[in-house]
Design an enzyme around this catalytic site. Sequence first.
Site, PDB file in Angstrom:
ATOM      1  N   GLU A 125       8.290   4.943   1.085  1.00 41.53           N
ATOM      2  CA  GLU A 125       8.677   6.433   1.821  1.00 41.53           C
ATOM      3  C   GLU A 125       9.165   6.783   3.106  1.00 41.53           C
ATOM      4  O   GLU A 125       8.916   7.373   3.989  1.00 41.53           O
ATOM      5  CB  GLU A 125       7.186   6.545   2.194  1.00 41.53           C
ATOM      6  CG  GLU A 125       6.409   6.302   1.167  1.00 41.53           C
ATOM      7  CD  GLU A 125       4.832   6.406   1.706  1.00 41.53           C
ATOM      8  OE1 GLU A 125       3.768   6.517   2.755  1.00 41.53           O
ATOM      9  OE2 GLU A 125       4.153   5.688   0.834  1.00 41.53           O
TER      10      GLU A 125
ATOM     11  N   TRP B 145      -8.095  14.500   7.875  1.00 42.15           N
ATOM     12  CA  TRP B 145      -6.676  14.113   8.817  1.00 42.15           C
ATOM     13  C   TRP B 145      -5.824  15.604   8.805  1.00 42.15           C
ATOM     14  O   TRP B 145      -5.027  15.163   9.563  1.00 42.15           O
ATOM     15  CB  TRP B 145      -5.844  13.190   8.271  1.00 42.15           C
ATOM     16  CG  TRP B 145      -6.813  12.169   8.339  1.00 42.15           C
ATOM     17  CD1 TRP B 145      -8.073  11.597   8.538  1.00 42.15           C
ATOM     18  CD2 TRP B 145      -5.920  10.119   8.107  1.00 42.15           C
ATOM     19  NE1 TRP B 145      -8.465  10.408   8.631  1.00 42.15           N
ATOM     20  CE2 TRP B 145      -7.222   9.631   7.939  1.00 42.15           C
ATOM     21  CE3 TRP B 145      -5.064  10.205   7.411  1.00 42.15           C
ATOM     22  CZ2 TRP B 145      -7.111   8.270   7.743  1.00 42.15           C
ATOM     23  CZ3 TRP B 145      -5.058   8.775   7.005  1.00 42.15           C
ATOM     24  CH2 TRP B 145      -5.655   7.912   7.068  1.00 42.15           C
TER      25      TRP B 145
ATOM     26  N   HIS C  48      -2.118  -3.817  10.716  1.00 37.21           N
ATOM     27  CA  HIS C  48      -2.106  -3.253  12.696  1.00 37.21           C
ATOM     28  C   HIS C  48      -1.384  -4.110  13.627  1.00 37.21           C
ATOM     29  O   HIS C  48      -1.254  -2.942  14.924  1.00 37.21           O
ATOM     30  CB  HIS C  48      -3.798  -2.815  13.005  1.00 37.21           C
ATOM     31  CG  HIS C  48      -4.366  -1.790  12.164  1.00 37.21           C
ATOM     32  ND1 HIS C  48      -4.938  -2.240  11.138  1.00 37.21           N
ATOM     33  CD2 HIS C  48      -3.902  -0.722  12.134  1.00 37.21           C
ATOM     34  CE1 HIS C  48      -5.384  -1.123  10.467  1.00 37.21           C
ATOM     35  NE2 HIS C  48      -4.671  -0.178  10.837  1.00 37.21           N
TER      36      HIS C  48
ATOM     37  N   ILE D 196       0.524  -1.060  -0.018  1.00 37.67           N
ATOM     38  CA  ILE D 196       0.380  -0.380  -0.137  1.00 37.67           C
ATOM     39  C   ILE D 196       0.834   1.333  -0.293  1.00 37.67           C
ATOM     40  O   ILE D 196       0.305   2.687  -0.372  1.00 37.67           O
ATOM     41  CB  ILE D 196      -1.350   0.017   1.457  1.00 37.67           C
ATOM     42  CG1 ILE D 196      -1.461  -1.424   1.205  1.00 37.67           C
ATOM     43  CG2 ILE D 196      -1.623   1.752   0.799  1.00 37.67           C
ATOM     44  CD1 ILE D 196      -2.223  -1.279   0.082  1.00 37.67           C
ATOM     45  N   GLY D 197       2.821   1.247   0.108  1.00 39.05           N
ATOM     46  CA  GLY D 197       3.043   2.165   0.097  1.00 39.05           C
ATOM     47  C   GLY D 197       4.252   2.618   1.008  1.00 39.05           C
ATOM     48  O   GLY D 197       5.287   2.328   0.430  1.00 39.05           O
TER      49      GLY D 197
ATOM     50  N   ASP E 229       4.446  11.897   7.771  1.00 40.17           N
ATOM     51  CA  ASP E 229       2.965  10.926   8.161  1.00 40.17           C
ATOM     52  C   ASP E 229       2.676  11.661   6.934  1.00 40.17           C
ATOM     53  O   ASP E 229       2.901  12.558   5.869  1.00 40.17           O
ATOM     54  CB  ASP E 229       1.987  12.291   9.364  1.00 40.17           C
ATOM     55  CG  ASP E 229       1.062  12.140   9.523  1.00 40.17           C
ATOM     56  OD1 ASP E 229       0.466  10.508   9.935  1.00 40.17           O
ATOM     57  OD2 ASP E 229       0.395  12.491   8.663  1.00 40.17           O
TER      58      ASP E 229
END
Length: 768
Positions: free
Chosen positions: A493, A570, A704, A440-441, A498
């Site tokens: 990344e 956010w 998570h 996802i990144g 963030d």
Amino acid sequence: MVQSSVLGFPRMGGNRELKKANEAYWADKLSRDDLLAEAKRLRLAHWKIQKDVGVDSIPSNDFAFYDHVLDHIQMFNAIPERYSKHGLAPIDEYFAMGRGHQKDGIDVPSLEMVKWFDSNYHYVKPTFQDNQTFKLDSDPKPVREFLEAKEAGIVTRPALVGPVSFLALGKADRGQTVDPISLLDNLLPVYAELLEKLKAAGAETVQIDEPVLVYDLAPRVKDAFKPAYEKLVGDKFPKLVLATYFGDIVHNFDVLPGLQNLYAIHIDLVRNPEQLESVIGQLGAKQALSCGVVDGRNIWKTNFKRAIETVETAIQKLGKERVIVATSSSLLHTPHSLDSEKKLPTEVKEWFSFAVQKTAEVVVIAKAVTEGPASVREDLEANAKAMQSRASSERTNNPYVKERQSKVTEAMHERQSPFPERYAQQKTHLKLPLFPTTTIGSFPQTKEIRIQRNKFTKGEITAEEYEKFIEKEIEEVIKIQDELKLDVYVHGEPERNDMVQYFGERLDGYVFTTNGWVQSYGSRCVRPPIIVGDISRPAPMSVKESKYAASISSKPMKGMLTGPITCLRWSFPRDDVHQSIQAQQLALALRDEVIDLEAAGIYVIQVDEPALREGLPLRSGRERENYLAWAVNSFKLSTAGVKDSTQIHSHFCYSEFQDFFHAIAALDADVLSIENSKSDAKLLKVFVDQAYPRHIGPGVYDIHSPRIPSESEIKDRIEEMLAYLKPNQLWVNPDCGLKTRQWKETKAALTNMVNAAIYYREKYAKSA
């Protein structure tokens, strides 16, 4: 006398002490006793802050190690057997439900975690069995913490999640068919026992949260309120303040007559001030009203003039003894204190109010309406000055941005061709296999990455040194993806702090805090940027790193951006301009970035919108459709400027799309990845029912949790998905980004994921 009240206070501490203690405990670097001692210290410190400023009703039981709903799951022994059967210590059983447990021969995933209404906070979803029973813990946490405060000389008002909301926000466990609300009769005796214990401990009032009253409720849920609260009111119980927030309750007025024996009703007058007079008309003859006029969800100073006028309207109808001044919701959603912010521009800092300051605002407003404005003249004058400063500041208005917005056309929201034509070009261009794999990144943010970023921020290393370090990290991530045999790569990344803050720091119109942390879930904290003015992009934001990664990779490289709605949701948004205007400004900035990425040779571009559903108004109707219209247009405006051969991806949290699937389809993304591993695969049925033509990557494992899923477990998930999706539609990916995970578990999980995808690729190749 008008009382002042706070519905809840942030748990983490001014320096995220709870986060650090939890993570040290999980890493076996802090003892259980030391963890409990640190939690007690934080609770006492937070109660003292509120007592010292003069708050009348100070909350207790608002503290949680992980999540307050999870506290109730454990307290009521609503613990699925897969956790209870191992004989874990209570705190370890609790954390196992919150984050999974893979240690000492025990291997259990976490319970499902979802967004708390339309906030960015996540709660653990109560999960019920067909034969569900409830039993109050022998040492109930609300009683224990009430007595803890009492011993320190602080009288508190315990806060509970109400029985109807506790059940309505839950679900049947996998393989079970129970309707949670049908368990109410079994649950009420436990609430009665708890309230009796609180009364015996000395609690005069208890806050009982029933936030589901802001939803459109099924008749069986509505009908549950009256019998529930008839059994929880009486001399043997404390007085109850029933709290609602994040919306209005006008549409559920038929519930209120059954609640008139309660001491007070709390309503959110920041989100929906227009409900005030209607609600007053529904109160019992002696019932009090708690007026939520201090925003528990944003960081702007309360407009004292407006708040006082609102409270005085209530006083005129009810009298001072029946009015309470309160925060609109718990302050859980705001940073701890503005006092630690030393780098904010002085002008801007005067516009803000964090949790500590908001407790004082509640007290000022209550005093103003009780004793008169003269009693708080200096506070009112300073507040009026801050309001005027913000309204007239040049920071808020950028003529260039407004001019560009005026030139947006409908054609700018549409791709050049429909999906089938785009996909034909993408297939030729990207040459991807069946069941393509990707992430996802983000990849793990190691301690070394954080150290080097901190050094660069402090000026201890040069920009050139930091850039070389980032390039080295990207090289390592590419090498690892080569070893894992993924199909579409990401650069990992490493340069990003963030997913919203990183872009906000590169956009005009934002400011940033040093210590403005807010809990997202468990120990995960975020530091939301603050939108203070019109937004624009002065220069490319992510092109350099993605271009470098593509130059050293033989596989397609995916550029990673955060979408306009997520950047908005956010962040702490402006409250003086409609959110649709802010979203369009963000979309135009991102449109420039998407076009620049394509020009740099990045032909797969992911624009994440995990907050799209979070922003959905809580009730169906015109407000929801209006939101979806401008939200979808913002996404399309940001992505529609590329060629057909460039593949647009987007990522979403949670797969509960049934109530707004038409909007998901309207985004026109070539590939959707969705957080799905904790949800039943049958939720994917909506893609079949709506004949969704484009490609989908439902997450095959939960990021998570540190738990590593087996290859067979991932195969089972893919098999479940293939009952609803075509093989040529399905992408294989984790649930979300891997930033918070460790490398060892990440490599192991992705190895299993890729092997599972290859298995199905080969299986379907043979059958073709």
